[in-house]
Design an enzyme around this catalytic site. Structure first.
Site, mmCIF file in Angstrom:
data_model
loop_
_atom_site.group_PDB
_atom_site.id
_atom_site.type_symbol
_atom_site.label_atom_id
_atom_site.label_comp_id
_atom_site.label_asym_id
_atom_site.label_seq_id
_atom_site.Cartn_x
_atom_site.Cartn_y
_atom_site.Cartn_z
ATOM 1 N N TRP A 100 0.978 -1.326 0.034
ATOM 2 C CA TRP A 100 -0.113 -0.046 -0.234
ATOM 3 C C TRP A 100 0.716 1.213 0.122
ATOM 4 C CZ3 TRP A 100 -4.251 -1.277 -2.009
ATOM 5 C CH2 TRP A 100 -4.959 -2.487 -1.584
ATOM 6 N N ASP A 170 -1.261 6.866 6.241
ATOM 7 C CA ASP A 170 -2.565 5.739 5.982
ATOM 8 C C ASP A 170 -2.730 4.825 7.195
ATOM 9 O OD1 ASP A 170 -4.304 3.810 5.120
ATOM 10 O OD2 ASP A 170 -2.932 3.381 3.259
ATOM 11 N N LYS A 194 -11.630 -1.692 6.576
ATOM 12 C CA LYS A 194 -11.002 -2.623 7.388
ATOM 13 C C LYS A 194 -11.455 -2.551 8.984
ATOM 14 C CE LYS A 194 -8.662 -3.259 3.737
ATOM 15 N NZ LYS A 194 -7.645 -2.291 3.268
#
Ligand SMILES: *Cc1c(COP(=O)(O)O)cnc(C)c1O
Length: 361
Positions: A100, A170, A194
Site C-alpha cells: 500500500w 494511511d 478494514k
C-alpha cells in the site's frame, strides 16, 4: 449462522451494529424510509453525519484545528489526492513498508518528486525500518507512512522522526484500534472497510493549514480538500449509508469504553495468537516480533500444501477467510476491533488440534 470472519477487508463488523441497522432498514426513526433512500440534505441525515463526526472527534480527541472529511473513492484515491493537494514544492518523502505504501509512492511520482527514503522490501516487508534518523529532504512537503501494513502484519510502534516535516499516515487497517495523538500528524486517513464500516467511505483528518486553494494545476474539483472542507463533506452526495454505519460503529466503540479500552482488548486478543505462534512447532509468525501488528497476523506452516489444507479445514469449522494475501501466501488472521475474543480462542484451539493431527508423535 454467523461465522468467525478473519478477512482483511471488507471485514467483520460488530453484530450489534448490524442488528440495529437491520431493525432500522425500512423505517429509520419514524422517517418512514431507509437511510439509503433519504436526501443527504434532509434534517434527519444532517443529524446522522454531524453526530458521526462529533463521536469520531470525541473518540480520537481530534483537536479543533483539524477537519474531518467523509469522502469516497477508497483509500487508494488518497494516493493521488494527497500529492495533488500537499505537494507545494513538488517533493515528498515516502517510507515504503508494504504494497500500500509502495502504491502511494508510485502514484505520488506522477505528480512530483517522490523519494523513497526507507524500505523494508529487502525482507519481504517483514519489519519496520529504523526511522529515527532518515535522510529527510530539505524541501519535502511531507513524509508519508502506511502505519499498519495490512498484508504483511507490521505496525509502526514509534512514528518516524520527520525532522519537522508534516507527517501523513494511511491508517486504514489500524483506524480506532488504539488511542492516537492526532496533533503529531498533518493528515491521517483510512478506508473504513478494514476496521470501521462498509467499503466506499474514506475518512480524512487534516490540519486546517494544509487545506488551501494552492493545489496542483488541473486537480479535479472532487479531488480538492478545500471543496469538501468548505461544504462539510456535502459538496456532492456523500456515501450516505456507509457514513451512517460508521456512525453506529463510533457509538459502539464509545460503549466499549473508547480507544483505551479497545487497545487493551486488542492486545489481549493478539497475545493469545502470538503466544501460541511462539510456542508452536508447526505454525510460525512471519514478522519481526517488535514490529507485530495487533490487527493483522500472518503465519505459515512452511508447507504450501499444509497451509492450503489448514485454510480449508478451518473454513469447514466456521473460521473463514484465513488465506494469506496472494503476495505472501500462508495464512493471515485479521483480528480487528469487532472480532470477539472467542473468535481468537476458537482459532488457536483449532490450530492446536491441527498441529497435533499433522505432526508425528
Ligand atoms: C485496504 C487498504 C488500502 C486500499 O483501500 P481501498 O479502499 O480498497 O482503496 C490502502 N491502504 C491500506 C493500509 C489498506 O489496508
Amino acid at each position: 449462522m454467523r461465522v468467525y470472519n478473519f478477512s482483511a477487508g471488507p471485514a467483520v463488523l460488530p453484530e450489534e451494529v448490524l442488528q440495529e441497522a437491520a431493525a432500522e432498514m425500512l423505517d429509520y426513526q419514524g422517517s418512514g424510509m431507509s437511510v439509503m433512500e433519504m436526501s443527504h440534505r434532509s434534517k434527519v441525515y444532517d443529524k446522522i453525519i454531524k453526530e458521526a463526526e462529533a463521536d469520531l472527534r470525541e473518540l480520537m480527541q481530534i483537536p479543533d484545528n483539524y477537519k474531518v472529511l467523509f469522502l469516497q473513492g477508497g483509500a487508494s484515491s488518497q494516493f493521488a489526492m494527497i500529492p495533488m493537494n500537499l505537494m507545494k514544492n513538488k517533493v515528498a518523502d515516502y517510507i515504503v513498508t508494504g504494497q500500500w505504501a509502495k502504491k502511494a509512492y508510485q502514484e505520488a511520482a506522477i505528480y512530483g518528486k517522490a523519494n523513497k527514503i526507507a524500505s523494508s522490501e529487502d525482507k519481504t516487508f517483514s519489519y519496520i525500518p529504523d526511522c529515527s534518523d532518515l535522510p529527510i529532504s530539505e524541501d519535502a512537503d511531507y513524509v508519508y507512512i502506511c502505519e499498519n501494513n495490512t498484508i504483511y502484519g507490521t505496525k509502526f510502534k514509534t512514528l518516524p522522526n520527520t525532522k519537522g516535516k508534516t507527517l501523513v499516515a494511511d491508517v486504514s487497517s489500524c483506524f480506532l484500534s488504539e488511542p492516537v495523538d492526532v496533533s503529531k500528524y498533518g493528515l491521517i486517513y483510512g478506508g473504513v472497510q478494514k476496521n470501521i464500516g462498509p467499503a466506499g467511505v474514506v475518512i480524512v483528518i487534516i490540519r486546517e493549514d494544509l487545506i488551501t486553494e494552492d493545489v496542483l494545476a488541473g486537480t479535479p474539483t472532487m479531488f480538492r480538500y478545500k471543496i469538501h472542507a468548505d461544504n462539510e463533506s456535502l459538496y456532492n452526495t456523500p456515501p450516505a449509508y456507509g457514513i451512517y454505519i460508521c456512525g453506529k460503529v463510533f457509538k459502539w466503540l464509545k460503549k466499549q469504553g473508547g480507544l483505551e479500552a479497545m487497545k487493551e482488548y486488542n492486545e489481549k486478543k493478539a497475545k493469545i495468537l502470538y503466544d501460541y505462534l511462539d510456542e508452536s512447532s508447526l505454525f510460525k509468525g512471519t514478522v519481526r516480533k517488535e514490529d507485530r501488528s495487533l490487527m493483522n497476523v500472518p503465519f505459515v506452516t512452511g508447507s504450501e500444501e499444509l497451509d492450503a489444507e489448514f485454510v480449508k479445514e478451518a473454513a469447514a469449522a466456521g473460521l473463514v477467510n484465513l488465506k494469506g494475501h496472494r503476495s505472501v501466501g500462508g495464512m493471515r488472521a485479521s483480528i480487528y476491533n469487532a472480532m470477539p475474543i472467542e473468535g481468537v480462542e476458537k482459532l488457536v484451539a483449532f490450530m492446536k488440534e491441527f498441529e497435533q493431527n499433522h505432526t508425528e508423535a
